[in-house]
Design a protein around this motif. Sequence first.
Motif, PDB file in Angstrom:
ATOM      1  N   ALA A 214      -3.793  10.726   3.197  1.00  0.00           N
ATOM      2  CA  ALA A 214      -4.509   9.765   2.364  1.00  0.00           C
ATOM      3  C   ALA A 214      -3.760   8.444   2.382  1.00  0.00           C
ATOM      4  O   ALA A 214      -2.523   8.417   2.398  1.00  0.00           O
ATOM      5  CB  ALA A 214      -4.630  10.280   0.939  1.00  0.00           C
ATOM      6  N   SER A 215      -4.500   7.323   2.348  1.00  0.00           N
ATOM      7  CA  SER A 215      -3.841   6.029   2.469  1.00  0.00           C
ATOM      8  C   SER A 215      -4.657   4.932   1.798  1.00  0.00           C
ATOM      9  O   SER A 215      -5.889   4.951   1.834  1.00  0.00           O
ATOM     10  CB  SER A 215      -3.637   5.676   3.942  1.00  0.00           C
ATOM     11  N   THR A 216      -3.963   3.964   1.189  1.00  0.00           N
ATOM     12  CA  THR A 216      -4.601   2.752   0.693  1.00  0.00           C
ATOM     13  C   THR A 216      -4.359   1.581   1.637  1.00  0.00           C
ATOM     14  O   THR A 216      -4.779   0.461   1.352  1.00  0.00           O
ATOM     15  CB  THR A 216      -4.059   2.365  -0.706  1.00  0.00           C
ATOM     16  N   ILE A 217      -3.676   1.832   2.746  1.00  0.00           N
ATOM     17  CA  ILE A 217      -3.362   0.771   3.710  1.00  0.00           C
ATOM     18  C   ILE A 217      -4.517   0.655   4.691  1.00  0.00           C
ATOM     19  O   ILE A 217      -4.883   1.625   5.358  1.00  0.00           O
ATOM     20  CB  ILE A 217      -2.055   1.080   4.449  1.00  0.00           C
ATOM     21  N   GLN A 218      -5.079  -0.535   4.760  1.00  0.00           N
ATOM     22  CA  GLN A 218      -6.240  -0.769   5.605  1.00  0.00           C
ATOM     23  C   GLN A 218      -5.895  -0.539   7.070  1.00  0.00           C
ATOM     24  O   GLN A 218      -4.927  -1.086   7.588  1.00  0.00           O
ATOM     25  CB  GLN A 218      -6.760  -2.195   5.408  1.00  0.00           C
ATOM     26  N   ALA A 219      -6.674   0.278   7.728  1.00  0.00           N
ATOM     27  CA  ALA A 219      -6.443   0.554   9.140  1.00  0.00           C
ATOM     28  C   ALA A 219      -6.929  -0.620   9.981  1.00  0.00           C
ATOM     29  O   ALA A 219      -7.797  -1.393   9.577  1.00  0.00           O
ATOM     30  CB  ALA A 219      -7.144   1.836   9.557  1.00  0.00           C
ATOM     31  N   GLY A 220      -6.369  -0.741  11.160  1.00  0.00           N
ATOM     32  CA  GLY A 220      -6.773  -1.808  12.070  1.00  0.00           C
ATOM     33  C   GLY A 220      -6.349  -1.471  13.483  1.00  0.00           C
ATOM     34  O   GLY A 220      -5.552  -0.560  13.711  1.00  0.00           O
TER      35      GLY A 220
ATOM     36  N   VAL B 273       5.006   0.948   0.699  1.00  0.00           N
ATOM     37  CA  VAL B 273       5.491  -0.147   1.528  1.00  0.00           C
ATOM     38  C   VAL B 273       4.920  -1.478   1.044  1.00  0.00           C
ATOM     39  O   VAL B 273       3.777  -1.552   0.584  1.00  0.00           O
ATOM     40  CB  VAL B 273       5.163   0.114   3.015  1.00  0.00           C
ATOM     41  N   LEU B 274       5.739  -2.531   1.144  1.00  0.00           N
ATOM     42  CA  LEU B 274       5.325  -3.880   0.748  1.00  0.00           C
ATOM     43  C   LEU B 274       5.937  -4.882   1.714  1.00  0.00           C
ATOM     44  O   LEU B 274       7.101  -4.759   2.097  1.00  0.00           O
ATOM     45  CB  LEU B 274       5.785  -4.157  -0.684  1.00  0.00           C
ATOM     46  N   ALA B 275       5.141  -5.869   2.106  1.00  0.00           N
ATOM     47  CA  ALA B 275       5.597  -6.915   3.018  1.00  0.00           C
ATOM     48  C   ALA B 275       5.137  -8.268   2.499  1.00  0.00           C
ATOM     49  O   ALA B 275       4.033  -8.403   1.970  1.00  0.00           O
ATOM     50  CB  ALA B 275       5.053  -6.679   4.431  1.00  0.00           C
ATOM     51  N   ASP B 276       5.981  -9.273   2.662  1.00  0.00           N
ATOM     52  CA  ASP B 276       5.696 -10.628   2.196  1.00  0.00           C
ATOM     53  C   ASP B 276       5.778 -11.561   3.393  1.00  0.00           C
ATOM     54  O   ASP B 276       6.865 -11.896   3.878  1.00  0.00           O
ATOM     55  CB  ASP B 276       6.718 -11.018   1.122  1.00  0.00           C
ATOM     56  N   GLY B 277       4.602 -11.976   3.910  1.00  0.00           N
ATOM     57  CA  GLY B 277       4.566 -12.893   5.033  1.00  0.00           C
ATOM     58  C   GLY B 277       5.241 -14.206   4.689  1.00  0.00           C
ATOM     59  O   GLY B 277       5.042 -14.758   3.601  1.00  0.00           O
TER      60      GLY B 277
ATOM     61  N   ILE C  30       0.445  -6.354  10.073  1.00  0.00           N
ATOM     62  CA  ILE C  30       0.898  -5.580  11.230  1.00  0.00           C
ATOM     63  C   ILE C  30       2.005  -4.622  10.814  1.00  0.00           C
ATOM     64  O   ILE C  30       2.037  -3.458  11.228  1.00  0.00           O
ATOM     65  CB  ILE C  30       1.378  -6.512  12.357  1.00  0.00           C
ATOM     66  N   ALA C  31       2.939  -5.103   9.987  1.00  0.00           N
ATOM     67  CA  ALA C  31       4.038  -4.247   9.538  1.00  0.00           C
ATOM     68  C   ALA C  31       3.505  -3.028   8.792  1.00  0.00           C
ATOM     69  O   ALA C  31       3.927  -1.897   9.054  1.00  0.00           O
ATOM     70  CB  ALA C  31       4.991  -5.046   8.655  1.00  0.00           C
ATOM     71  N   LEU C  32       2.580  -3.248   7.861  1.00  0.00           N
ATOM     72  CA  LEU C  32       2.030  -2.126   7.098  1.00  0.00           C
ATOM     73  C   LEU C  32       1.277  -1.160   7.999  1.00  0.00           C
ATOM     74  O   LEU C  32       1.438   0.069   7.895  1.00  0.00           O
ATOM     75  CB  LEU C  32       1.101  -2.644   5.988  1.00  0.00           C
TER      76      LEU C  32
ATOM     77  N   GLY D  26       0.830  -1.196   0.000  1.00  0.00           N
ATOM     78  CA  GLY D  26       0.000   0.000   0.000  1.00  0.00           C
ATOM     79  C   GLY D  26       0.861   1.241   0.000  1.00  0.00           C
ATOM     80  O   GLY D  26       2.092   1.177   0.033  1.00  0.00           O
ATOM     81  N   TYR D  27       0.191   2.380  -0.045  1.00  0.00           N
ATOM     82  CA  TYR D  27       0.911   3.650   0.005  1.00  0.00           C
ATOM     83  C   TYR D  27       0.037   4.692   0.692  1.00  0.00           C
ATOM     84  O   TYR D  27      -1.184   4.546   0.785  1.00  0.00           O
ATOM     85  CB  TYR D  27       1.321   4.126  -1.393  1.00  0.00           C
ATOM     86  N   CYS D  28       0.673   5.727   1.194  1.00  0.00           N
ATOM     87  CA  CYS D  28      -0.034   6.836   1.820  1.00  0.00           C
ATOM     88  C   CYS D  28       0.789   8.100   1.611  1.00  0.00           C
ATOM     89  O   CYS D  28       1.984   8.031   1.313  1.00  0.00           O
ATOM     90  CB  CYS D  28      -0.306   6.580   3.295  1.00  0.00           C
ATOM     91  N   TYR D  29       0.142   9.243   1.741  1.00  0.00           N
ATOM     92  CA  TYR D  29       0.868  10.480   1.480  1.00  0.00           C
ATOM     93  C   TYR D  29       0.198  11.666   2.165  1.00  0.00           C
ATOM     94  O   TYR D  29      -0.988  11.640   2.500  1.00  0.00           O
ATOM     95  CB  TYR D  29       0.970  10.745  -0.029  1.00  0.00           C
TER      96      TYR D  29
END
Length: 300
Positions: free
Chosen positions: A261-267, A33-37, A50-52, A22-25
């Motif tokens: 703004a963000s495309t990373i899902q909040a949690g 940012v990208l993560a590979d479990g 969690i990392a994102l 995802g990305y945010c700005y």
Amino acid sequence: MKFSVFQISRRGGREKNEDRMGYCYTRESGLFVLADGMGGHPEGEVAAQIALQTISALFQRQAKPQLKDVQEFLSGALLAAHHQILRYATEKGMLDTPRTTLVAAVLQAGTATWIHCGDSRLYMVRDGDLLTRTRDHSYMELRNTPPPGLERINRNVLFTCLGSPTKPIYDITGPVYLEQGDRILLCSDGLWGTLSDDEIAKQLGRNTVSHAVPELVEDALRKAGDSSDNVTVVALEWETPDAFESTQGVSTDSISDDVFASTIQAGPLDGLVDDLDDAAIERSIAEINEAIRRSAARKA
């Protein structure tokens, strides 16, 4: 700040997709940012998420609208993500921790700075040529032969990641000054494990990211066949013209300083703190190791 961006994630021949991106700005700073479990460990997709979430949350808090120190932010955010994964495993009473690779880039003040841990990569292409890419934290990338006593080791095996009981090793690059048309691509090993650096750079250099990225992903999936890994990519082109072809174009010039703004899902990330020091991380590692020791003692 102007850029066009495209992101995509496709499940290959795996039971589930553990990749996240995802990305945010803000008005003056962007985070990609990208993560590979990692397979072989439980809940890799949770570690990646969690990392994102952790890095995005810290970026939102600190980019007001710029980060004061980009390198300090990236290193601190990576360690914070590592800490949150360990904390999750501790609270769940897990004997093995979820783990993930990570690559993240910040664009700010006309420059790019990035950090990576593991084998998720960043490629930078300028005028159709590969300017640079990250080097994986594996024996294959860092040395031609395994260390003494480990001659039979799979040289593609990583020796660091987020979520491991040991403190992660990471590399930071930048700031690198950006030029008109520079392309930056973040990807999981499902892409570069099938396509060569030349193939990635050539495709990325001759097309817009909205055309190049889907074609690269399809090429990787088709070439790998049924054994394909998950393929995840987020890529951007810097300072594209004002007339964008689609909604992938982003211009931050007209937004106010407090917009995020963000495309990373909040949690829910209860207890996330701004400053995680080495002592806090070491406490989490000690808790995991103690849980493993108690389990081994019971089995004995």
